[in-house]
Design an enzyme around this catalytic site. Sequence first.
Site, short mmCIF file in Angstrom:
data_model
loop_
_atom_site.label_atom_id
_atom_site.label_comp_id
_atom_site.label_asym_id
_atom_site.label_seq_id
_atom_site.Cartn_x
_atom_site.Cartn_y
_atom_site.Cartn_z
N ALA A 182 42.74 43.71 50.19
CA ALA A 182 43.68 42.51 51.22
C ALA A 182 44.82 42.54 50.41
CB ALA A 182 43.14 40.77 51.42
N LYS A 183 46.29 41.83 50.84
CA LYS A 183 47.13 42.33 50.30
C LYS A 183 47.11 41.56 49.24
CE LYS A 183 50.82 44.52 50.10
NZ LYS A 183 50.95 45.28 49.16
N ARG A 184 46.49 40.68 49.31
CA ARG A 184 45.95 39.16 47.88
C ARG A 184 45.67 39.21 47.17
NH1 ARG A 184 43.54 37.54 52.29
NH2 ARG A 184 40.61 37.03 51.37
N HIS A 185 44.87 40.87 46.46
CA HIS A 185 44.11 41.52 46.07
C HIS A 185 45.39 42.16 45.16
CE1 HIS A 185 40.82 38.68 46.99
NE2 HIS A 185 40.39 39.14 48.29
N GLY A 186 45.95 42.27 45.99
CA GLY A 186 46.98 43.45 44.80
C GLY A 186 46.58 44.95 45.58
#
Length: 279
Positions: free
Chosen positions: A240-244
């Site tokens: 996911a984007k939040r994990h970069g």
Amino acid sequence: MSIVTRFAPSPTGALHLGHAWSAVQAHSRAREAGGRFLLRIEDIDGTRSRPEHVEGILADLRWLGLDWDGEVVFQSQRLALYADALARLEAMGLVYRCICTRADIAAAASAPHGVGGVVYPGTCRGRSIDPARPHCWRLDMGRAIERAGPLDWTDEIAGTVAADPAMHGDVVLARKDAPSSYHLAVTVDDAAQGVSHVIRGRDLFEATHVHRLLQALLGLPTPVYRHHALLAGPDGERLAKRHGAPSLADLRAGGMDGKTLAMDLKAGRLPLGFGAMNA
Ligand code: GLU
């Protein structure tokens, strides 16, 4: 039976490898069967959807070499269909107005935790609410289940699944600021577009319990489902984007060849460090 699949991203951010993995599976399933592959932009959330993300999605799919059939469908242009479905549920006495804020719901001591967090405690069910007040619409889950009776659906991986929508509680079907929720719009659209096979990530498996119930209530057909494994990054965490996770745009800008990537994903060859996981 002619196979119709779809890719239905929300334009709220850039697509990453997990989206490509999902789109490739839906696309190849349709193409291998001589069927149709549709692209639907799920932009009912006007506060989070952005035109630049729509552009990005189209560019990413072209880069991957995933062609779609017909016009791109935008949910924001189909609000009348969702309003109509909601009106039918209202006529059946299965929805009610709710004026609770997030804080009200969180503060309700008895609120149990369900799949998506707190299950709505039913505060507004049976209350008479002034329609002039800003409100959302909720499904009366107990009544809806009683009316529909036992239901099941077929998942190509999980097999026959008994629908268990009760775990979601009285879900929101239309919001104050968005005339439809994800659950209602996706159910109406998959039926209206003749989608025969819904191929999407395992993270949406539980949502299908609600979709199956809405299909029964609205007299809509039930597609076959395939909830595929999600991709995990090198850290073992779901992409996911939040994990970069790098976006497809990053990979493209870095010189990666999109068609080769799509072929690799189709063959189950994941980029180094990435693996399949179940939610
Ligand atoms: N729009 C949803 C998302 O981006 C997916 C909808 C679906 O495949 O049913 O997560």
